[in-house]
Motif scaffolding. Structure first.
Motif, PDB file in Angstrom:
ATOM      1  N   MET A  44       0.851  -1.168   0.000  1.00 23.57           N
ATOM      2  CA  MET A  44       0.000   0.000   0.000  1.00 23.57           C
ATOM      3  C   MET A  44       0.904   1.241   0.000  1.00 23.57           C
ATOM      4  N   THR A  45       0.637   2.126  -0.937  1.00 19.86           N
ATOM      5  CA  THR A  45       1.471   3.317  -1.043  1.00 19.86           C
ATOM      6  C   THR A  45       1.022   4.390  -0.056  1.00 19.86           C
ATOM      7  N   VAL A  46       1.890   5.346   0.143  1.00 19.97           N
ATOM      8  CA  VAL A  46       1.574   6.472   1.011  1.00 19.97           C
ATOM      9  C   VAL A  46       0.353   7.221   0.472  1.00 19.97           C
ATOM     10  N   GLY A  47       0.269   7.342  -0.836  1.00 19.81           N
ATOM     11  CA  GLY A  47      -0.869   8.037  -1.443  1.00 19.81           C
ATOM     12  C   GLY A  47      -2.191   7.377  -1.090  1.00 19.81           C
ATOM     13  N   ILE A  48      -2.234   6.070  -1.169  1.00 21.67           N
ATOM     14  CA  ILE A  48      -3.467   5.338  -0.833  1.00 21.67           C
ATOM     15  C   ILE A  48      -3.774   5.468   0.657  1.00 21.67           C
ATOM     16  N   GLN A  49      -2.734   5.379   1.478  1.00 27.25           N
ATOM     17  CA  GLN A  49      -2.945   5.538   2.922  1.00 27.25           C
ATOM     18  C   GLN A  49      -3.476   6.928   3.243  1.00 27.25           C
TER      19      GLN A  49
ATOM     20  N   LEU B  91      -3.994  17.374   5.227  1.00 23.98           N
ATOM     21  CA  LEU B  91      -3.760  16.066   4.613  1.00 23.98           C
ATOM     22  C   LEU B  91      -3.968  16.118   3.101  1.00 23.98           C
ATOM     23  N   GLN B  92      -4.994  16.835   2.673  1.00 21.42           N
ATOM     24  CA  GLN B  92      -5.271  16.956   1.239  1.00 21.42           C
ATOM     25  C   GLN B  92      -4.136  17.692   0.537  1.00 21.42           C
ATOM     26  N   ALA B  93      -3.603  18.719   1.187  1.00 23.02           N
ATOM     27  CA  ALA B  93      -2.478  19.453   0.606  1.00 23.02           C
ATOM     28  C   ALA B  93      -1.269  18.526   0.445  1.00 23.02           C
ATOM     29  N   ARG B  94      -1.038  17.697   1.435  1.00 21.16           N
ATOM     30  CA  ARG B  94       0.088  16.756   1.351  1.00 21.16           C
ATOM     31  C   ARG B  94      -0.140  15.744   0.237  1.00 21.16           C
ATOM     32  N   LEU B  95      -1.369  15.230   0.138  1.00 18.34           N
ATOM     33  CA  LEU B  95      -1.693  14.284  -0.926  1.00 18.34           C
ATOM     34  C   LEU B  95      -1.488  14.929  -2.297  1.00 18.34           C
ATOM     35  N   ASN B  96      -1.948  16.156  -2.443  1.00 17.68           N
ATOM     36  CA  ASN B  96      -1.769  16.867  -3.715  1.00 17.68           C
ATOM     37  C   ASN B  96      -0.286  17.024  -4.035  1.00 17.68           C
ATOM     38  N   TYR B  97       0.506  17.350  -3.033  1.00 19.83           N
ATOM     39  CA  TYR B  97       1.946  17.533  -3.235  1.00 19.83           C
ATOM     40  C   TYR B  97       2.596  16.238  -3.713  1.00 19.83           C
ATOM     41  N   ILE B  98       2.340  15.153  -2.997  1.00 22.64           N
ATOM     42  CA  ILE B  98       3.018  13.917  -3.393  1.00 22.64           C
ATOM     43  C   ILE B  98       2.509  13.395  -4.728  1.00 22.64           C
ATOM     44  N   THR B  99       1.251  13.660  -5.027  1.00 22.14           N
ATOM     45  CA  THR B  99       0.705  13.226  -6.319  1.00 22.14           C
ATOM     46  C   THR B  99       1.376  13.984  -7.460  1.00 22.14           C
ATOM     47  N   ASN B 100       1.625  15.265  -7.255  1.00 17.92           N
ATOM     48  CA  ASN B 100       2.250  16.081  -8.301  1.00 17.92           C
ATOM     49  C   ASN B 100       3.759  15.899  -8.374  1.00 17.92           C
ATOM     50  N   GLU B 101       4.408  15.676  -7.248  1.00 16.83           N
ATOM     51  CA  GLU B 101       5.865  15.633  -7.202  1.00 16.83           C
ATOM     52  C   GLU B 101       6.455  14.226  -7.285  1.00 16.83           C
ATOM     53  N   GLU B 102       5.692  13.245  -6.905  1.00 15.61           N
ATOM     54  CA  GLU B 102       6.205  11.881  -6.837  1.00 15.61           C
ATOM     55  C   GLU B 102       5.397  10.984  -7.775  1.00 15.61           C
ATOM     56  N   PRO B 103       5.910  10.708  -8.954  1.00 20.63           N
ATOM     57  CA  PRO B 103       5.149   9.936  -9.936  1.00 20.63           C
ATOM     58  C   PRO B 103       4.705   8.568  -9.454  1.00 20.63           C
ATOM     59  N   GLN B 104       5.450   7.957  -8.545  1.00 18.62           N
ATOM     60  CA  GLN B 104       5.067   6.616  -8.088  1.00 18.62           C
ATOM     61  C   GLN B 104       3.780   6.635  -7.258  1.00 18.62           C
ATOM     62  N   TYR B 105       3.366   7.822  -6.772  1.00 21.91           N
ATOM     63  CA  TYR B 105       2.147   7.914  -5.965  1.00 21.91           C
ATOM     64  C   TYR B 105       0.938   8.350  -6.789  1.00 21.91           C
TER      65      TYR B 105
END
Length: 68
Positions: free
Chosen positions: A1-6, A51-65
């Motif tokens: 389970m990825t950080v994005g899904i968590q 939490l949503q801001a963090r999710l948006n950040y990792i989604t945009n910056e980290e392709p694996q998420y």
């Protein structure tokens, strides 16, 4: 389970908690309890935003998420 899904699951849980707190505030006649529930709901809304801001950040910056 990825950080994005968590994070997505955590956001959904936090939204459920916020909705319950808002419901409790509407159902009670006790003004002190109503104020407490509303404050807790506001705190949860702030947490959800963070939490949503963090999710948006990792989604945009980290392709694996990125969502499939």
């Amino acid at each position: 389970m990825t950080v994005g899904i968590q994070l997505q699951q955590t956001i959904a849980s936090a939204q459920s908690v916020a909705a319950n707190l808002k419901s409790f505030a509407l159902q009670t006649q006790d003004q002190q309890a109503k104020q407490m529930f509303n404050q807790l709901a506001q705190n949860m809304d702030n947490t959800i935003s963070a939490l949503q801001a963090r999710l948006n950040y990792i989604t945009n910056e980290e392709p694996q998420y990125k969502q499939q």
